[in-house]
Design an enzyme around this catalytic site. Sequence first.
Site, PDB file in Angstrom:
ATOM      1  N   SER A 142     -30.383  29.480 -54.448  1.00  0.00           N
ATOM      2  CA  SER A 142     -29.087  29.646 -53.767  1.00  0.00           C
ATOM      3  C   SER A 142     -28.782  31.125 -53.618  1.00  0.00           C
ATOM      4  O   SER A 142     -29.306  31.966 -54.367  1.00  0.00           O
ATOM      5  CB  SER A 142     -27.988  28.996 -54.611  1.00  0.00           C
ATOM      6  OG  SER A 142     -26.707  29.316 -54.100  1.00  0.00           O
ATOM      7  N   TYR A 155     -23.496  27.884 -62.657  1.00  0.00           N
ATOM      8  CA  TYR A 155     -24.311  27.490 -61.493  1.00  0.00           C
ATOM      9  C   TYR A 155     -25.260  28.629 -61.112  1.00  0.00           C
ATOM     10  O   TYR A 155     -26.453  28.411 -60.882  1.00  0.00           O
ATOM     11  CB  TYR A 155     -23.386  27.118 -60.327  1.00  0.00           C
ATOM     12  CG  TYR A 155     -24.110  26.710 -59.070  1.00  0.00           C
ATOM     13  CD1 TYR A 155     -24.724  25.458 -58.969  1.00  0.00           C
ATOM     14  CD2 TYR A 155     -24.180  27.555 -57.961  1.00  0.00           C
ATOM     15  CE1 TYR A 155     -25.388  25.073 -57.806  1.00  0.00           C
ATOM     16  CE2 TYR A 155     -24.830  27.177 -56.801  1.00  0.00           C
ATOM     17  CZ  TYR A 155     -25.437  25.934 -56.734  1.00  0.00           C
ATOM     18  OH  TYR A 155     -26.095  25.559 -55.577  1.00  0.00           O
TER      19      TYR A 155
HETATM   20  N1  LIG Z   1     -24.827  23.187 -49.594  1.00  0.00           N
HETATM   21  C1  LIG Z   1     -24.860  24.440 -49.982  1.00  0.00           C
HETATM   22  O1  LIG Z   1     -23.999  25.248 -49.596  1.00  0.00           O
HETATM   23  C2  LIG Z   1     -25.961  24.938 -50.872  1.00  0.00           C
HETATM   24  C3  LIG Z   1     -26.145  26.311 -50.994  1.00  0.00           C
HETATM   25  C4  LIG Z   1     -27.149  26.795 -51.829  1.00  0.00           C
HETATM   26  C5  LIG Z   1     -27.961  25.901 -52.521  1.00  0.00           C
HETATM   27  N2  LIG Z   1     -27.739  24.567 -52.409  1.00  0.00           N
HETATM   28  C6  LIG Z   1     -28.621  23.661 -53.167  1.00  0.00           C
HETATM   29  O2  LIG Z   1     -29.190  22.721 -52.278  1.00  0.00           O
HETATM   30  C7  LIG Z   1     -29.559  21.555 -53.002  1.00  0.00           C
HETATM   31  C8  LIG Z   1     -29.087  20.318 -52.255  1.00  0.00           C
HETATM   32  O3  LIG Z   1     -27.666  20.271 -52.292  1.00  0.00           O
HETATM   33  P1  LIG Z   1     -26.788  19.763 -51.074  1.00  0.00           P
HETATM   34  O4  LIG Z   1     -25.997  20.908 -50.600  1.00  0.00           O
HETATM   35  O5  LIG Z   1     -27.593  19.008 -50.101  1.00  0.00           O
HETATM   36  O6  LIG Z   1     -25.760  18.809 -51.865  1.00  0.00           O
HETATM   37  P2  LIG Z   1     -25.535  17.229 -51.832  1.00  0.00           P
HETATM   38  O7  LIG Z   1     -25.245  16.767 -50.448  1.00  0.00           O
HETATM   39  O8  LIG Z   1     -24.532  16.962 -52.887  1.00  0.00           O
HETATM   40  O9  LIG Z   1     -26.962  16.655 -52.268  1.00  0.00           O
HETATM   41  C9  LIG Z   1     -27.406  16.735 -53.585  1.00  0.00           C
HETATM   42  C10 LIG Z   1     -28.566  15.770 -53.759  1.00  0.00           C
HETATM   43  O10 LIG Z   1     -29.041  15.864 -55.105  1.00  0.00           O
HETATM   44  C11 LIG Z   1     -29.193  14.564 -55.614  1.00  0.00           C
HETATM   45  N3  LIG Z   1     -29.044  14.553 -57.064  1.00  0.00           N
HETATM   46  C12 LIG Z   1     -28.037  15.036 -57.833  1.00  0.00           C
HETATM   47  N4  LIG Z   1     -28.274  14.793 -59.134  1.00  0.00           N
HETATM   48  C13 LIG Z   1     -29.475  14.147 -59.180  1.00  0.00           C
HETATM   49  C14 LIG Z   1     -30.276  13.619 -60.231  1.00  0.00           C
HETATM   50  N5  LIG Z   1     -29.889  13.694 -61.538  1.00  0.00           N
HETATM   51  N6  LIG Z   1     -31.458  13.017 -59.912  1.00  0.00           N
HETATM   52  C15 LIG Z   1     -31.834  12.908 -58.629  1.00  0.00           C
HETATM   53  N7  LIG Z   1     -31.140  13.393 -57.597  1.00  0.00           N
HETATM   54  C16 LIG Z   1     -29.966  13.988 -57.868  1.00  0.00           C
HETATM   55  C17 LIG Z   1     -28.142  13.709 -54.916  1.00  0.00           C
HETATM   56  O11 LIG Z   1     -28.599  12.368 -54.856  1.00  0.00           O
HETATM   57  P3  LIG Z   1     -28.037  11.148 -55.728  1.00  0.00           P
HETATM   58  O12 LIG Z   1     -26.617  11.457 -56.072  1.00  0.00           O
HETATM   59  O13 LIG Z   1     -28.201   9.966 -54.836  1.00  0.00           O
HETATM   60  O14 LIG Z   1     -28.947  11.104 -56.915  1.00  0.00           O
HETATM   61  C18 LIG Z   1     -28.164  14.325 -53.524  1.00  0.00           C
HETATM   62  O15 LIG Z   1     -29.156  13.704 -52.729  1.00  0.00           O
HETATM   63  C19 LIG Z   1     -28.976  21.712 -54.397  1.00  0.00           C
HETATM   64  O16 LIG Z   1     -29.980  22.148 -55.277  1.00  0.00           O
HETATM   65  C20 LIG Z   1     -27.933  22.811 -54.219  1.00  0.00           C
HETATM   66  O17 LIG Z   1     -27.672  23.512 -55.401  1.00  0.00           O
HETATM   67  C21 LIG Z   1     -26.786  24.064 -51.581  1.00  0.00           C
END
Ligand SMILES: NC(=O)c1ccc[n+]([C@@H]2O[C@H](COP(=O)([O-])OP(=O)(O)OC[C@H]3O[C@@H](n4cnc5c(N)ncnc54)[C@H](OP(=O)(O)O)[C@@H]3O)[C@@H](O)[C@H]2O)c1
Length: 245
Positions: A142, A155
């Site tokens: 991130s 985080y």
């Molecule tokens: N969106 C942003 O602005 C942003 C920026 C920088 C980095 N990121 C990173 O990008 C990645 C994806 O996040 P996102 O933004 O797409 O958020 P999101 O829409 O909340 O998706 C998160 C995903 O992680 C899964 N997850 C959470 N806990 C889990 C577990 N214990 N086992 C398996 N799966 C799990 C969730 O699936 P289930 O709940 O169905 O298990 C969901 O599919 C993360 O690592 C986040 O830190 C996001």
Amino acid sequence: MDNIENKVIVITGASSGLGEASAKALSAKGAIIVLAARRLERINALVEEFSKNGKKALAVQTDVTNFTQMQSLIEEAVKKFGKIDVLLNNAGIMPSTPMMDCDVTTWNQVINVNINGVLNGIAAVLPYFKEQKSGHIINVSSVAAHKIGKGSGIYSATKTAVRAISEGLRMEAKDYNIRTTIISPGVIDTELPNASGVPDQLTKQFYQAVAIPADSFARVIEFAISQPEEVDINEILFRPTRQEY
Ligand SMILES: NC(=O)c1ccc[n+]([C@@H]2O[C@H](COP(=O)([O-])OP(=O)(O)OC[C@H]3O[C@@H](n4cnc5c(N)ncnc54)[C@H](OP(=O)(O)O)[C@@H]3O)[C@@H](O)[C@H]2O)c1
């Protein structure tokens, strides 16, 4: 883009946000997608959608914090499709964790999913990649690994760990022809700020003002995966143009 068709790509956190967007984009380019998440109904629905479009896919209910489940995910992918080309270690959470609250339970959850989840993925897939003498591990970090905001120290710590783990892996994996990529996105419109309860007002407002769509991330993933085998894209940091932080 070349070099994506028929690759077997395992994606954790494929039930929403960045994982789902990547799964859709890569499937449309002919990749075989193995979708992992805890919400089985969501990943099953995506498999159905891809199958209707004539694409191969598999959904495996997986909690990334459980190493046995991660091993089963990898085993099922290899059993069904004969190989794995890419693991996208994408699952992650970002609950509000101000240090002053001393909410050790939530701190441990974030550490468990964001760090141990990534390590479990690496340990589950490495035996296959070592034997294949090829493979690509993409770890999602991130912008928070580069900038630390007030209230997001925990985080940021986990995402900094992901960068350190990936760089350590990069050097060791050379001997096995394994590629490693760190992707550090800025603010992207997903369920991330909402998924772990009510987001704090500042985070919510920040996301509403700045976030860009998740297909921006999918394009970066496509770029990293589509390179020829001799090219190892090690790190990409990208943000919305309007994001200062
Ligand atoms: N969106 C942003 O602005 C942003 C920026 C920088 C980095 N990121 C990173 O990008 C990645 C994806 O996040 P996102 O933004 O797409 O958020 P999101 O829409 O909340 O998706 C998160 C995903 O992680 C899964 N997850 C959470 N806990 C889990 C577990 N214990 N086992 C398996 N799966 C799990 C969730 O699936 P289930 O709940 O169905 O298990 C969901 O599919 C993360 O690592 C986040 O830190 C996001």
